[in-house]
Structure formats: C-alpha cells, structure tokens
Design a protein around this motif. Structure first.
Motif, mmCIF file in Angstrom:
data_model
loop_
_atom_site.group_PDB
_atom_site.id
_atom_site.type_symbol
_atom_site.label_atom_id
_atom_site.label_comp_id
_atom_site.label_asym_id
_atom_site.label_seq_id
_atom_site.Cartn_x
_atom_site.Cartn_y
_atom_site.Cartn_z
ATOM 1 N N TYR A 187 -3.783 -4.600 -5.442
ATOM 2 C CA TYR A 187 -2.908 -3.475 -5.787
ATOM 3 C C TYR A 187 -1.988 -3.822 -6.957
ATOM 4 C CZ TYR A 187 -4.638 -1.249 -1.584
ATOM 5 O OH TYR A 187 -5.457 -0.676 -0.644
ATOM 6 N N ASP A 220 -9.633 -1.130 -0.077
ATOM 7 C CA ASP A 220 -8.768 -1.627 -1.137
ATOM 8 C C ASP A 220 -9.444 -1.622 -2.504
ATOM 9 O OD1 ASP A 220 -6.785 -2.281 0.802
ATOM 10 O OD2 ASP A 220 -7.844 -4.148 1.234
ATOM 11 N N GLN A 262 0.854 -1.189 0.000
ATOM 12 C CA GLN A 262 0.000 0.000 0.000
ATOM 13 C C GLN A 262 0.890 1.239 0.000
ATOM 14 O OE1 GLN A 262 -2.828 0.549 3.335
ATOM 15 N NE2 GLN A 262 -4.429 0.381 1.777
#
Length: 382
Positions: free
Chosen positions: A332, A282, A270
């Motif tokens: 991510y 998220d 992150q």
C-alpha cells in the motif's frame, strides 16, 4: 496409486488425441481440488482434455510472456529461498519443473544443484505423504510460477499429510525453519474460527507470507489470505494490447477472490471505506490460462487460479531482494509503483451485481478488492 486419481483420469483422458468432446458440449473448467468442509482446498482449475504432449509445446501464458507483461529486469536476481506450503505429495514435481524451466530457458533447479528440495511436514525427505492428482497439479503450478518470477530463487516444497489446518500450519513453520524468506500458500478455506485458530503460524519475523485470495469471486474472505500478516493476492485476465505502450492489458479475473473479513480488524494501512474490517486482496497478477507441464495429465495444459498469482508474487518478492522486509503494508505504501487495473469484475455472472457494483467486486481506479492496488510494474513496488 494416486488418491482419487482413477476418478479424475476417467474424466481427463490423457492419451494424446483421445479426448473428443461432442460439438455441442465444450469441456468446462473444473476444480483440481474439490471443496471439502473442514479443510483447505487448492485454488487451481483446469479444463479436462485441454492437454498437449510435450512435443506440441505449451498452451497459455509462459514465463517469457509474464516477464514481458510485468517488465521484469534482465538479471536473474538473488538466490532467495522461497517456501511452498502444500498438501500431499507430487511424485513428478522435480521432473515437471525441469520441463518447464527448460522450455523457457531458465537455469536448472534440481536436488543435485541444491536449488530444489522437497520434504514432508516435519522437514524430512521421507516418508512423503500420499499423492493426490489435484494437489500435485497445484504444486506444479506453484514451483513453475516461482521459477518464472525468480529464476535464481531456491525452492523448498513442504508437503503436509493432509489439507487440514494443523498440518498446513506445520508446513508453514517447517518452510521457515528450513530457510524460506518468502512462503507461498496457494490454498484457502472460508474464513471461520476453526482455521483462524492457526493464524499465528503465518507470522514469522523476517519472513514474507503470501496467499491466494480465492477462486469463487466476491464471497466470504479466504483464509489464510485474510490474515493481516499475509500479502493477499488476487487474479487478473491478461491479454496482449499492441495499441498500448505497455503492450499488455489486464482486467479483474472473473473468478478471482475478494471479500470483507468478519473477524480480522481493519489494518491501519488499509484505507478503503466500505469494509469495516480486513479487505482481500492487496495486489494481483495473471490467474487465467497459465501454461504448466504436468505429467499426470499427459503434458502441457493451461491452469487457472489465484494459486498462479500467489506464487508468482512470492517469486517477485524473492527476486526484489526485499524478502522478509515486504509486508502487506509495503504494498500500500508503494501503490503508485503498481499498474492500476480498472476493468472487469469478479462476479461470475459478469454483471457486478453481487456487490452492488461496488469496488469490493468491480475493478476501478485506485484500490479495489479483486485486484488490490494493481499488478506489478517491475520489482520496485516490493
């Protein structure tokens, strides 16, 4: 008799046509599970009186709308077991699920065909906990959203005796023991030492854990979404947009939760810079005006909450074939494979002032806390 149902039903007049609000007082959304200190609460809101009988059909976005908005494949996918961690019993859950799936042309998911299983927190079919109007609505929303996202997934619903942190932790472990490869948690509590003491129960090898980010806008981070092992799911407002190639538009849902942890270290995956610790959320999906069939309220009604988003994302992970492999870090790493949400904020005032117009409460290009990396574009992001 349901726990607290008499008081609830006095406000939600379930007889068809019986609700007649004064012209000057439109009904306001209310929390299905009022916040109580020391326990988790479900993250669903609904509007008393906004109920239609089964024959009148759904209100709100249905499974077909969501499949179109998120460009889901035509094939149903694998039969991944998705666990639902929840408190209290929902006596009509299987029947309400059957009504939902029939309405949207989804294959039956029943106890008889092995698709549906409901147990207590020890994993036994009886005795089940006492019933609760609000938590049962939550359960109904959960199984409906997993079904919409993954029609082929099997469901194991584990009902805790209470919404206490120890009981819900046990439901989590039981769901995994009964074969769940994804576990959805549509409840939350303000992050603090008491719930965080049970954080280890939300980390299991070979299992993806998903949780709602909360329904109170930008505020203290919500547990268990704040855990670094949990995929934290925020909420959006979905709308048709015929002028766009996608055909849909989304903005941050006004009440969707986001926050900056006071306890959990910043995960390496992150990279946002205005929160020195774990940031929630998220990823996101639709959280407003979601159609469900709920017998105890009288039929079809629209529900709201990141408790719609979390089980929907859990179902997509199950459908992707990556259950147990997908982690928060996966989201991510695949950020470019999601649709970025760049409009809206989760400041209930609508002004974005609660966080100084920062990405922690205002959607914008790239990562932002209300919607994470964005919303699904098919299954490739998982």
């Amino acid at each position: 008799m349901h726990r607290s149902i008499i008081g609830v039903l006095s406000a939600v007049v379930v007889a068809a046509g019986a609700f007649a609000p004064a012209a000057s007082a439109a009904p306001m959304p209310r929390a299905a599970c009022p916040d109580r200190p020391g326990v988790a609460h479900c993250l669903t809101t609904y509007t008393p009186g906004a109920v239609r009988a089964l024959a009148d059909g759904p209100i709100g976005w249905g499974a077909d709308d969501l499949a179109s908005a998120y460009r889901l494949p035509s094939d149903a996918g694998p039969d991944t077991v998705v666990g639902i961690s929840i408190a209290y019993d929902a006596p009509n859950l299987e029947a309400d699920l059957a009504a939902y799936r029939a309405r949207y042309g989804l294959p039956p998911c029943t106890t008889a065909n092995g698709c549906f299983r409901k147990v207590n927190q020890q994993g036994l079919s009886a005795p089940l906990p006492e019933a609760d109007f609000g938590w049962a609505m939550e359960s109904t929303l959960d199984v409906s959203m997993v079904s919409a996202a993954c029609p082929s997934c099997r469901l194991v619903v584990v009902e805790g005796n209470t919404p206490g942190f120890a009981d819900l932790a046990e439901t989590e472990d039981t769901a995994v023991r009964l074969g769940a490869k994804v576990v959805s948690n549509s409840y939350g509590a303000r992050e603090s030492g008491a719930p965080l003491a049970f954080g280890s129960h939300y980390q299991h090898p070979g299992v993806t854990v998903v949780a709602s980010s909360g329904d109170a806008g930008f505020t203290a981070a919500s547990y268990p979404a704040v855990l670094a092992t949990t995929v934290a799911v925020g909420g959006t407002t979905l709308a048709r947009d015929p002028s766009s190639a996608r055909g849909w538009a989304e903005s941050a849902w006004q009440y969707g939760g986001s926050g900056c942890s006071a306890y959990i270290a910043k995960p390496s995956w992150q990279k946002d810079t205005h929160c020195g610790k774990r940031t929630v959320a998220d990823v996101a999906s639709a959280a407003e005006d979601i159609a469900i069939h709920y017998t105890d309220a009288g039929g079809w009604l629209p529900a709201n909450g990141t408790s719609a988003s979390a089980p929907y994302i859990a179902g997509l992970i199950g459908r992707s074939g990556q259950a147990g492999v997908t982690r928060p870090s996966t989201i991510y790493a695949h950020a470019s494979q999601f649709v970025d949400v760049t409009a809206g904020n989760n400041d209930p005032s609508g002004a974005g002032k609660k966080c100084g117009n920062d990405y922690l409460c205002v959607a914008g290009p790239g990562y932002d806390a209300p919607t994470g990396v964005g919303v699904p574009d098919g299954l490739t992001g998982f």
